[in-house]
Motif scaffolding. Structure first.
Motif, PDB file in Angstrom:
ATOM      1  N   UNK A  10       0.820  -1.219   0.000  1.00  0.00           N
ATOM      2  CA  UNK A  10       0.000   0.000   0.000  1.00  0.00           C
ATOM      3  C   UNK A  10       0.846   1.257   0.000  1.00  0.00           C
ATOM      4  N   UNK A  11       2.036   1.194   0.577  1.00  0.00           N
ATOM      5  CA  UNK A  11       2.863   2.388   0.736  1.00  0.00           C
ATOM      6  C   UNK A  11       4.055   2.400  -0.208  1.00  0.00           C
ATOM      7  N   UNK A  12       4.022   1.534  -1.225  1.00  0.00           N
ATOM      8  CA  UNK A  12       5.136   1.476  -2.180  1.00  0.00           C
ATOM      9  C   UNK A  12       5.014   2.596  -3.210  1.00  0.00           C
ATOM     10  N   UNK A  13       6.166   3.109  -3.635  1.00  0.00           N
ATOM     11  CA  UNK A  13       6.211   4.171  -4.626  1.00  0.00           C
ATOM     12  C   UNK A  13       7.432   3.943  -5.521  1.00  0.00           C
ATOM     13  N   UNK A  14       7.256   3.919  -6.841  1.00  0.00           N
ATOM     14  CA  UNK A  14       8.404   3.734  -7.728  1.00  0.00           C
ATOM     15  C   UNK A  14       9.490   4.780  -7.465  1.00  0.00           C
ATOM     16  N   UNK A  15      10.741   4.368  -7.587  1.00  0.00           N
ATOM     17  CA  UNK A  15      11.850   5.272  -7.287  1.00  0.00           C
ATOM     18  C   UNK A  15      11.830   6.513  -8.172  1.00  0.00           C
ATOM     19  N   UNK A  16      11.384   6.342  -9.432  1.00  0.00           N
ATOM     20  CA  UNK A  16      11.364   7.495 -10.332  1.00  0.00           C
ATOM     21  C   UNK A  16      10.419   8.583  -9.822  1.00  0.00           C
ATOM     22  N   UNK A  17       9.239   8.158  -9.284  1.00  0.00           N
ATOM     23  CA  UNK A  17       8.310   9.132  -8.706  1.00  0.00           C
ATOM     24  C   UNK A  17       8.824   9.654  -7.377  1.00  0.00           C
TER      25      UNK A  17
END
Length: 752
Positions: free
Chosen positions: A677-684
């Motif tokens: 739920x709290x994952x975010x791609x490194x690029x973003x």
């Protein structure tokens, strides 16, 4: 100084409202539609015919006829006098008036040189005086057409919503002073907003729904925003913080959440401008302006009043509530939010399915939704419009309540009347046509008009189909012979407005959904959380509209809600509901999920984060939702059918979004998704800014022994809900700065 400033602002706005106020309008018009083009053409080419038309309906008592000698003489004299009234350019005289087959009902049309909104009070009073003379001899006289309307609106039903809101606040805070403060803030904000709208009404055309919508929203969000800041302040005081420091910290933390919440509502309402409908744009901007005023007052006047009250903010304790809170604390009883989180996350798949089934069942009637604008049959029987509607329906048929006007234009030629006569002959044999009048041409002969009376009512699908049939035939004739034919009149205008609104709905929905995804991605630095929030928002919209269709269109529970007659859903309701409910839904999403995220960032335990976040926010979200439901629901019991439907849709939407979606579905989905739920791609992660929306670093700086702000090393956004766990729910878990210092490698994604 701050309090004095707002007193001066309120007085100044009141003076401006007194000096510059103008009338509001009940008309819904869109420039560029065929019906409006026809009106503009008549204004230019056929002076006097593009103005308003009122229908004067005269009925004899039971057992008598309007053609009885005494009644007929009085009616003849009255219509002669009506023709002399200011701004009247034509009246159907008694010898040409239409009389029902049983002789009991007759009607005469009154034509004005100006549109309905511009008919003067002098003209209306003159005709009302003539009508009173007819009533004195025993005749019933009522009017339709939009010139003579019974003043209505929300009435005073909103007072019930205010009373319920105060009771909810008193239970939440356990004290009368704290309960009264949000009410005062909301009333001041709404007063300034409404007076400002009234002042602008002298230079801007406002629908009569705009001030009521602003009142509805201003009261609801004004109480809630003051509630969030006040809750945080009282929590700080309970923890021993000095008063002035607590005020500053509460404004810097909970005030940030209020700013974001208010901004989403303002943006959503302002977004109504993209629909391209003037009256809806003005309505949205008026409500957005009131919400903006309420936000500014919450951020300035609330701290000032808190400073004046000092420790007296806790005065007026309600002893039974105080004793109950003390017993709960002594028994170490877990708060309701904690227990509820355990229930909904014990079997998360079952919870998700149950929520989807409930919301889906509520949304079922939405599949048959029909949009339109209300006709006079939806008005209370106490209004002259409704009485006239019933008399015309009983005497002639429902179609006589919504006549159409066919306008024939032959530029450069005097053959308009001949073309109109040919068209009239064809219309007399058309389906769903009850009567066709004789053509009337202007002096130049290049424009002619024909009155066409449908068999069906103004808001029926059959009448809508008839308008489309006439327009299709007119387009074919235009290609073959030249010239142009338009269909106009109140009924045709309402159909055009509804079609325009229906076509604009998908664009507005896409805009709102896109805005939600962007805002929530920025705030929560997650992809799953925004998608989940948007899907939940769509469930709330579907359930809200489904219940509204069930009551107002299908007629179920009509007696309970005072629905006079079933009819189509007012055409601008879906667009308006999407804009308003989006802002309110994001409020609840913000206050709940931000607190869950804070606990997750602190401890990296998804399950515990859900439990602790729910424990500290359930009470304030419940109170905020109940307050909004009470305020919106109070408008259901007014007289205006449009306001009724808006009030019901918003009350149901808030209930579904707060209790089914945010407090039940959201925890279950977060439980199932865990860390994802709290994952975010490194690029973003690299490009998104660190908003620290509620000043979490500032909060951490006030913790004993904190050497640096909690979460400073992570760059994560840690948002506190403003101390929503007041008293009975216990104080929220505070960031442990020492834990961060010892285990920085476990605090989540790092940003350099």
């Amino acid at each position: 100084m701050v309090i004095s400033f707002w007193v001066v602002v309120l007085a100044g706005i009141a003076l401006c409202a007194t000096a510059f106020s103008g009338p509001t309008s009940s008309a819904f018009k869109i420039p560029g539609t065929e019906s409006q083009q026809a009106i503009d053409l008549l204004d230019a080419k056929f002076p006097g015919t593009g103005g308003a038309t009122a229908r004067m309906v005269i009925a004899a008592p039971d057992g008598h006829k309007v053609t009885d000698a005494g009644y007929q003489a009085a009616a003849e004299k009255a219509l002669t006098e009506v023709a002399k009234a200011p701004e009247v350019v034509g009246v159907t005289t008694w010898d040409k008036a239409t009389v029902s087959d049983n002789g009991r009902v007759a009607f005469s049309d009154i034509r004005y040189s100006v549109v309905a909104d511009n008919v003067s009070d002098e003209s209306k009073d003159a005709i009302q005086k003539i009508a009173d003379e007819l009533r004195a001899v025993g005749l019933q006289v009522d009017f339709s057409g939009g010139v003579f309307v019974t003043e209505g609106g929300a009435g005073s039903t909103e007072i019930y919503g205010i009373i319920i809101a105060f009771v909810v606040l008193a239970i939440t805070f356990g004290g009368l002073v704290a309960a009264g403060m949000p009410m005062v803030i909301a009333l001041i904000g709404v007063a300034i907003g409404l007076l400002g709208i009234q002042a602008l009404s002298g230079i801007v055309s406002l629908s009569d729904t705009a001030p009521i919508l602003a009142l509805m929203l201003g009261l609801a969000v004004g109480i809630d925003y003051a509630l969030f800041i006040l809750t945080r302040h009282r929590q700080n005081l309970a923890e021993g913080m000095e008063i002035n420091e607590s005020i500053a910290l509460s404004t810097a933390t909970a005030g940030g959440a209020v700013t974001f919440a208010g901004l989403t509502v303002v943006i959503a309402l302002s977004g109504l401008a993209v629909v391209g409908i003037p009256f809806l744009t003005v309505m949205g901007l008026a409500a957005a302006g009131t919400v903006a005023v309420v936000v500014v007052i919450a951020l300035t006047l609330v701290p000032a009043l808190l400073a004046v009250l000092g420790p007296r903010v806790n005065a007026g304790r309600i002893k039974p509530l105080t004793r109950r809170t003390a017993r709960a604390a002594a028994a170490n009883r877990q708060p309701f939010g904690h227990r509820w989180a355990g229930i909904v996350t014990a079997k998360p798949w079952l919870t998700v399915v149950a929520c989807l089934v409930v919301a889906g069942v509520l949304a079922i009637p939405l599949t048959g939704m029909k949009l339109g604008l209300p006709d006079d049959s939806s008005q209370p029987t106490s209004t002259t419009e409704r009485r006239a509607y019933d008399l015309l329906t009983n005497g002639f048929g429902t179609g006589f309540n919504g006549p159409l006007t066919l306008v024939i234009s032959t530029p450069g030629s005097a053959g308009a009347k001949a073309a109109a006569a040919s068209g009239a002959e064809g219309l007399r044999n058309a389906d769903d046509v009850a009567a066709v009048g004789e053509p009337t041409a202007n002096q130049a002969g290049d424009v002619a008009i024909i009155a066409v009376t449908p068999r069906s009512g103004p808001s029926s699908q059959e009448t809508k189909d008839l308008v489309k049939t006439i327009r299709t035939a007119a387009d074919r004739v235009e290609k073959e012979r030249g010239g142009r034919a338009y269909v106009t009149g109140n009924t045709a205008s309402n159909i055009d407005v509804s079609d325009k609104l229906s076509s604009s709905l998908p664009l507005f929905l896409v805009l709102i959904v896109g805005l939600a995804l962007v805002l929530l991605t920025l705030v929560f630095r997650s992809l799953l959380v925004p998608v989940k929030a948007v899907l939940g928002f769509l469930l709330s919209i579907g359930a809200s509209l489904g219940i509204t269709v069930y009551v107002f269109q299908q007629g179920h529970l009509g007696g309970l809600f005072g629905v006079e007659a079933p009819g189509p859903i007012v055409s601008f309701l879906p667009v308006l509901l999407i804009g308003i409910l989006f802002g309110l839904a994001m409020d609840y999403e913000m206050f709940l999920v931000s607190r869950i995220r804070e606990h997750y960032v602190h401890h990296r335990d998804p399950s515990n984060a859900i439990t602790e976040g729910m424990a500290s926010t359930a009470r304030v979200i419940t109170a905020a939702a109940l307050i909004m439901m009470a305020v919106f629901g109070s408008f259901i019991f007014g007289d205006d059918s449009v306001i009724k439907s808006i009030g019901l849709a918003l009350a149901v939407g808030v209930a579904v979004d707060a209790f089914i979606v945010r407090m039940t579905l959201v925890p279950a989905i977060l439980k199932l998704s865990g860390h994802v739920a709290w994952a975010l791609p490194k690029s973003l992660d690299r490009i998104l800014p660190d908003l620290d929306l509620e000043g979490s670093h500032l909060t951490a700086a006030h913790q004993p022994g904190a050497s640096e702000p909690a979460g400073a090393r992570t760059g994560a956004i840690v948002v506190d809900t403003g101390g929503a766990g007041e008293h009975a729910d216990g104080p929220p878990a505070q960031p442990d700065a020492e834990w961060f210092n010892q285990q920085p490698e476990q605090t989540g994604p790092r940003r350099r």
